[in-house]
Design a protein around this motif. Sequence first.
Motif, PDB file in Angstrom:
ATOM      1  N   UNK A   1       0.863  -1.173   0.000  1.00 40.97           N
ATOM      2  CA  UNK A   1       0.000   0.000   0.000  1.00 40.97           C
ATOM      3  C   UNK A   1       0.912   1.240   0.000  1.00 40.97           C
ATOM      4  N   UNK A   2       0.681   2.210  -0.878  1.00 39.88           N
ATOM      5  CA  UNK A   2       1.588   3.378  -0.971  1.00 39.88           C
ATOM      6  C   UNK A   2       1.465   4.315   0.243  1.00 39.88           C
ATOM      7  N   UNK A   3       2.565   5.041   0.511  1.00 39.96           N
ATOM      8  CA  UNK A   3       2.618   6.034   1.609  1.00 39.96           C
ATOM      9  C   UNK A   3       2.831   7.420   1.025  1.00 39.96           C
ATOM     10  N   UNK A   4       2.250   8.431   1.720  1.00 36.21           N
ATOM     11  CA  UNK A   4       2.341   9.818   1.245  1.00 36.21           C
ATOM     12  C   UNK A   4       2.835  10.700   2.408  1.00 36.21           C
ATOM     13  N   UNK A   5       3.878  11.600   2.138  1.00 39.34           N
ATOM     14  CA  UNK A   5       4.420  12.545   3.136  1.00 39.34           C
ATOM     15  C   UNK A   5       3.740  13.893   2.924  1.00 39.34           C
ATOM     16  N   UNK A  17       1.224   9.496   5.606  1.00 35.75           N
ATOM     17  CA  UNK A  17      -0.094   8.855   5.494  1.00 35.75           C
ATOM     18  C   UNK A  17      -0.007   7.649   4.542  1.00 35.75           C
ATOM     19  N   UNK A  18      -0.702   6.583   4.867  1.00 35.28           N
ATOM     20  CA  UNK A  18      -0.691   5.346   4.048  1.00 35.28           C
ATOM     21  C   UNK A  18      -2.116   5.041   3.585  1.00 35.28           C
ATOM     22  N   UNK A  19      -2.235   4.750   2.304  1.00 32.71           N
ATOM     23  CA  UNK A  19      -3.578   4.418   1.754  1.00 32.71           C
ATOM     24  C   UNK A  19      -3.522   4.047   0.300  1.00 32.71           C
ATOM     25  N   UNK A  20      -4.651   3.555  -0.218  1.00 33.50           N
ATOM     26  CA  UNK A  20      -4.678   3.135  -1.633  1.00 33.50           C
ATOM     27  C   UNK A  20      -4.645   4.317  -2.574  1.00 33.50           C
ATOM     28  N   UNK A  21      -5.181   5.453  -2.105  1.00 29.95           N
ATOM     29  CA  UNK A  21      -5.243   6.633  -2.986  1.00 29.95           C
ATOM     30  C   UNK A  21      -4.578   7.814  -2.286  1.00 29.95           C
ATOM     31  N   UNK A  22      -4.151   8.827  -3.048  1.00 30.19           N
ATOM     32  CA  UNK A  22      -3.553  10.023  -2.457  1.00 30.19           C
ATOM     33  C   UNK A  22      -4.546  10.693  -1.536  1.00 30.19           C
ATOM     34  N   UNK A  23      -4.095  11.299  -0.417  1.00 28.59           N
ATOM     35  CA  UNK A  23      -5.008  11.948   0.524  1.00 28.59           C
ATOM     36  C   UNK A  23      -5.601  13.222  -0.066  1.00 28.59           C
ATOM     37  N   UNK A  50       3.747   8.478  11.148  1.00 27.43           N
ATOM     38  CA  UNK A  50       3.052   7.532  10.225  1.00 27.43           C
ATOM     39  C   UNK A  50       1.579   7.388  10.659  1.00 27.43           C
ATOM     40  N   UNK A  51       0.612   8.057   9.905  1.00 27.71           N
ATOM     41  CA  UNK A  51      -0.817   8.061  10.259  1.00 27.71           C
ATOM     42  C   UNK A  51      -1.529   6.903   9.546  1.00 27.71           C
ATOM     43  N   UNK A  52      -2.068   5.922  10.267  1.00 30.85           N
ATOM     44  CA  UNK A  52      -2.775   4.760   9.700  1.00 30.85           C
ATOM     45  C   UNK A  52      -4.246   5.115   9.411  1.00 30.85           C
ATOM     46  N   UNK A  53      -4.822   4.628   8.241  1.00 27.23           N
ATOM     47  CA  UNK A  53      -6.229   4.931   7.923  1.00 27.23           C
ATOM     48  C   UNK A  53      -7.154   4.212   8.894  1.00 27.23           C
ATOM     49  N   UNK A  54      -8.418   4.767   9.070  1.00 19.71           N
ATOM     50  CA  UNK A  54      -9.409   4.166   9.969  1.00 19.71           C
ATOM     51  C   UNK A  54     -10.112   2.968   9.289  1.00 19.71           C
TER      52      UNK A  54
END
Length: 922
Positions: A1-5, A17-23, A50-54
Amino acid sequence: MPSYIITDPETGTKLKLTGDTPPTEKDIDDAFKSYYESNPDPKVNEEVVDKQPSFKDLALASVGIQNIQKDAQGQNVINLSDNRFTSSFPNQVLMNAGSGIARGVGSLPFDLYAKTGLPGAEGSAGIADTIRKTIPTVEGGLPGADTVGAIGQYAVPGMTAFKAAQFANAPKAVNYASGLLGSAASDVAVSVPGETTSLGNLLGGPTAVQPTDDALTQRLKVGSEVLAAGPAVDAVLSPFRFLGSKLPTKKNIEREIPELLQTPGNVFLDPKKATAELENVVNRSEIPGYNPTTGVASGDTMGIATDRAISSRPEMVERMIRNVGAIGDETKNISSSTGNITDTASAVTEASSANLRTADSNVFKAEQNYEVAKSELDSQIAKYNNSTRSSQESASRTLDDQLQNELLVLNKQKKDLYDAIDPNGTLEVDLSLLKKAADFIRKPKAPLKTAEADAVQTYGGGIFKAIDNAIEAQAKGNKSSYKELIDLRANVNDAINQAYKNDSAVAAKSLEKIRGIIDKYTENLASFNQGQKIVPEGFTTIPSDAAEAAVKANDFYKNIYAPKFKDGLGGKWADDTVSNKSLQTQTAQKFLLGPTEGAEQLRSIINNAQNPEVMESQVREFMIGELAQRAFKGKGEVAPKQIYEFMKRYDSILDQFPSLKSEIVNLRTTLKGSADKTTGLAKAVVKAKNNLKQTQSDADKSVFKYFTELQPEDAVSKILSSQNPTVELAKLKNIISKNPEAQLGLKAGLRDEIYNRVINTKGVTSTGEEIQVASLAKLNKLLTQPKFQKVLSGIFNKSEMDSLNRVRQRVTELDRINIQTTTGSSTNALGKDSQRLKTVLASWYGIVKGQGIRAIMGYGGDIIRGGTKQEVGEKIITKAMLDPEFALLMLKSDTKQNQIAVRAYITNNYPEIFLDEEDSSN
């Protein structure tokens, strides 16, 4: 799963932030807000968190949804992801279509009510708008998902409504029109007011949706366009659809094969009826090893012709032979009877001999009975046969003698009574009356009557002279007495009798007047009234004793003598007897066979006769003789009818002789009974002799002949081949009905004969080679006759009859291959089957479809690869003709369920069809 700074520009804080799509911006704001709440005074500006999605983020992301939020107008919105790796195009299409359908259909009732103007209508429009905002719209997503979803929103409900609005048996045009109305109603239901546009908005026209239109008006404008646009689009697309249906694609060819079977006149004349028959065949309890071919199982004439057209193929020949063998095996098992047909033959032979013995004995008994009865009858009438015409004459003479005796007795009594009137001759009479009568008689009445006067003078001359002398003497003073007058009467009687004897009736009648005058004196004397002393004419004085004697004499004469021998036949007989004119042999006939008065007079005479028994016996003897002459025709023969006619004719005469009548009545009854008995026994003799002849004939004919002229094992075969096997078998069944062993033998014989007829059926090919085929027409016709079935049911038990009926049904099916199809002729055999098959194949593999012969291999597989069009067609038809269940599946309507059933059946029974399917379709 990609990560975004991400970096906060004010504090320089960085978060991962980590998620399937850009925040999104909201995701970034929420992340920093959460971070600062937990870290109010960050000391390290450069720290990366490192913020994990809910869980909610993950759940929405799993179905391609970024988030769900409300827009500025309060509309719930589902934002879809456009990441092609994490989003499903079909799911997004489904969400787009489902959202539109739910918002349109869910708010429809309130839009409708809002249009009514009824109380609450204004509020109903608001409710409809709330429903549409509550159900979320779908935005974003993969390219094209919203467009395809919009099409699905209208197409799926529209097509469903199009089909649902049609009727099962309605004409095509009616169903098309009702389908369009259904589609229009569907578009009205799924349209979302305020968001939809119509063709009128693109092309112009009255259906253009205006901002001022209320919700229901917008819906109706969209829906109404289907009624005009639908036919137009169909008309434009129809050529392309037609060409598409004719392209040699695998789908088209797979569809054409069932259509070939389902179209009347191709393989089946009546596919629906054939389907019903095949349903029964497929679901019935089958004979082991018996597998009917489709054509004969369907009973369809054209289906049978199709069977015949390919009957020379090895698979069909092998199937036919195997089916005949299976029927033969089942025939063996019809009955487990261990009987022997020789027992039946023995029983039949013995029955024939017994019948002959019985018939011969019956003739002997009948003849004996007849002779005994005839002898009894002869003895009964023997005594009457002696009553001949001669015996009648003898009886008549005896009767006449008795009558003469009676006449003499009465004459003497009469004379004595009259003599007692004037025994001494002292009663004086006046002869004036007598003289006057005598003068009148002897004087001619006219010149032409002189001869009559002469005749009177001839026979009465002495009488007249005596009268004249007495008159002269009386004139001289001499007296004439009553005694002298009575003596004169005797002379008058003699003269009268002499005149009758000489056939001088004129003289006799004239002299009878003289006698009448003399009798008048007696009458006057008897009428003397002593009380008044009035002396009657002809007398001067009358002594009282003379008057009393006259009364007695006259009473005797009138009441006794005259009724017997003066009046009627008695008087005639008496006159004839006195004048010797009477024939004694005719006396009985005159009294008994003439008028009833004669019998009554004879009865009166007999009642007071001196010998009544003798006279009665002579009457009986005469009448019985007369009856014998009329009724008896010879020894042992009697005519009861003639006895009855005799009784009827002389009924009133016989009434005078009750004992005689009773005897004749009893005689008739007795003789009639004996005669009827004798006649019946005579007929019984004739019947017994005829029966003996018939029995002898039956022994040489009928059912007996099969066992006397043939070997026992051939007898049953000949019976079944006879002109009327039902009757013959029924006769045989009755003959052996009381012989269990013979019945078992017949059962075994029938079983074996039916078996032999099944397995020994032969046929000849076009080249003259003998082969085994199911040409069972005669056996089929025999087994299907109701009367023959009834006879068989009396031979076989229920279980055996059930088995026999299974054989009969299969024989019927096999025999269908030989049926005669006619067009105006009862003898025109079904011909040119191969040519008919070629015509079917030509219509099936037309020019267009024929070019797709390789494509059809995807359906037929390796079993048909490499063949010509005709070979391919024959193989496929053969497959269907060999397997009724396969044909039945192909005859059913083209539904998804039936398509699955067909593929499953082919997979289980013909797996080779689907081998290399992809290669074949390429």
